[in-house]
Write a protein that holds these residues in place. Sequence first.
Motif, short mmCIF file in Angstrom:
data_model
loop_
_atom_site.label_atom_id
_atom_site.label_comp_id
_atom_site.label_asym_id
_atom_site.label_seq_id
_atom_site.Cartn_x
_atom_site.Cartn_y
_atom_site.Cartn_z
N TRP A 365 70.73 95.65 10.55
CA TRP A 365 69.20 96.63 11.01
C TRP A 365 67.93 96.54 10.22
O TRP A 365 67.02 96.37 11.41
N SER A 366 67.80 95.96 9.64
CA SER A 366 66.37 95.41 8.50
C SER A 366 65.58 94.65 9.51
O SER A 366 64.35 94.79 9.81
N TYR A 369 66.56 95.12 14.21
CA TYR A 369 65.51 96.98 14.55
C TYR A 369 65.18 98.25 13.94
O TYR A 369 64.65 98.23 14.92
N ALA A 370 64.96 97.69 12.45
CA ALA A 370 63.81 98.47 12.12
C ALA A 370 62.25 97.95 12.37
O ALA A 370 62.05 96.99 12.88
N ASP A 371 61.24 99.30 12.72
CA ASP A 371 59.88 98.76 13.00
C ASP A 371 59.23 98.57 11.87
O ASP A 371 60.00 98.78 10.68
N GLN A 372 57.65 98.15 11.99
CA GLN A 372 57.02 97.64 10.45
C GLN A 372 56.49 98.72 10.22
O GLN A 372 56.17 98.33 9.31
N GLU A 373 56.75 100.47 10.79
CA GLU A 373 56.77 101.11 10.61
C GLU A 373 57.23 101.32 9.18
O GLU A 373 56.61 101.98 8.12
N THR A 374 58.61 101.13 9.38
CA THR A 374 60.06 101.19 8.45
C THR A 374 59.66 100.66 7.45
O THR A 374 59.88 101.36 5.93
N SER A 378 56.91 93.43 8.86
CA SER A 378 57.44 92.45 9.28
C SER A 378 58.24 91.94 8.33
O SER A 378 58.21 91.05 7.70
N GLU A 398 57.93 89.99 3.12
CA GLU A 398 57.68 89.41 5.01
C GLU A 398 57.15 88.34 4.34
O GLU A 398 56.99 87.98 2.87
N VAL A 485 65.08 103.39 14.81
CA VAL A 485 64.12 102.06 14.42
C VAL A 485 63.75 102.52 13.01
O VAL A 485 63.04 101.71 12.02
#
Length: 485
Positions: A365-366, A369-374, A378, A398, A485
């Motif tokens: 998921w990381s 699917y996860a977005d950069q805000e989470t 990246s 990252e 996300v």
Amino acid sequence: MKPEGLFSRDREWTRLVEFIESPLDACLLGLVYGRRRQGKTTLLQHLCYSHGGFYWQATETEATANLERLSAAWSAYSASPGPIRFESWDEAFDHLTRPKSRPTPIVLDEIGRVIAKDPSVPSIIQRHLAPVGTTANSNWTRLVLCGSAFGQMRRLLDGSAPLRGRASLELVVQPFDYRTAAAFWGVKDNPSSAFELFAYVGGTPAYPTFAAGDLPSPGNIERWVLRRLLDPSSALFREGRIVVAEDTELVDQQLYWGLLGAVASGKRRWGDLDEALGAKRGSLSHALRTVIDAGWLVRRDDPVRKNRSTYDLREPLVRFHRLVIEPNAHNLEIGVDARKVWHESEATVASLILAPQLEQLAFDWSVLYADQETFGGSVATVGPTTIGSLNIDLAAVERVPGGGTRLLALGEVKALSTRVGVDLLARLDTACQQSTESLAKSVREPAAPKRIIVSRSGFTNELRRVADRRPDVELIDLDRLYNGV
């Protein structure tokens, strides 16, 4: 357009069509491979049907028998006025690669069975693949070789292999990921059931057929497990062992089955495996390399600390078989109630099946699917690590310009049947503080990592209130893993 009867596989279909419809006027070679039961045959049969191509599958037989079968199939496909009989593989590929007036897939499935009987076949294919622009005649042949043995197929393109540099496509057909599998099994609206089911059988598309179309009822996976995994009359009862035994790359089955079992039982680091197997360093290195290349294990390098790795099983049904079915096979076969076996296995299932599977879902998921805000950036690499004396389930980093990395987040992943609370966050705060102090020695202004908490059973109200006040804390439950996300 992708055929209606083909579930998912959008990326694979797109890559295959792009290969077939390439504007290059030349005989092109493509490789498609992946473990059995992943739908390679269905994918390629659809491709041949949509593009007027030729499909043939080799069988476990002598080379002459396969040549006879190929001759008959090619005679029927080419509408030859008389029967065609190939006397050699050289003659066969002469026919198969002759100039075509339009892009035409020529698919040879399970080609590994042919090569095992006649190792000269790759060299024969090479001779019939003329370099682009060297022939006077137009040729739109698209030769696709398909196989189930990862190592064998990859070696076709390795080093000094005859087909090295000749392939325009190398497509690996993997099992469905956890979200796609949930939709395929019809449990996507129930993340708890989707997670349990994936932890037991994974994302292999053939398994609903193995279950005779008996799909589990969302919210009651246990009843399906008793019917389909713990019943000796079910095709899935022995599948976890059979699918490994079918892999021709795993010559020493005792060694490799023991290695997979050791990882399944929680021995995920080199030292633990070395102790469990009692193998010499060279043999353990070779065994690990073999099962990783064959797609049974995944190696995860520590994102923070160098030269530290863990190993995880990639096929959940193999883990379930080793830990639950195999130790109880005899009792189940003589009629012991499956419910008794299942309930006695609860602790094993919780700690050695659900817990590592939730970690793998969190890793996937990381990245997927996860977005950069989470994460505050990246995510390039994710895996377990150690900060000071604390073992941390998840560290995400990252890549930064210049080849370095930046620690984005540290996280805990818990598959407990109870909600997790603020004590887990306090532990993460300690780890994050220690990591920041350590980074300060080499980075002038290190960014504080975020705290990620993944829980199968949710979070206490107190933890939720704290997380609402702190932008550096992210709470990830099963619903978010499957839908967010």
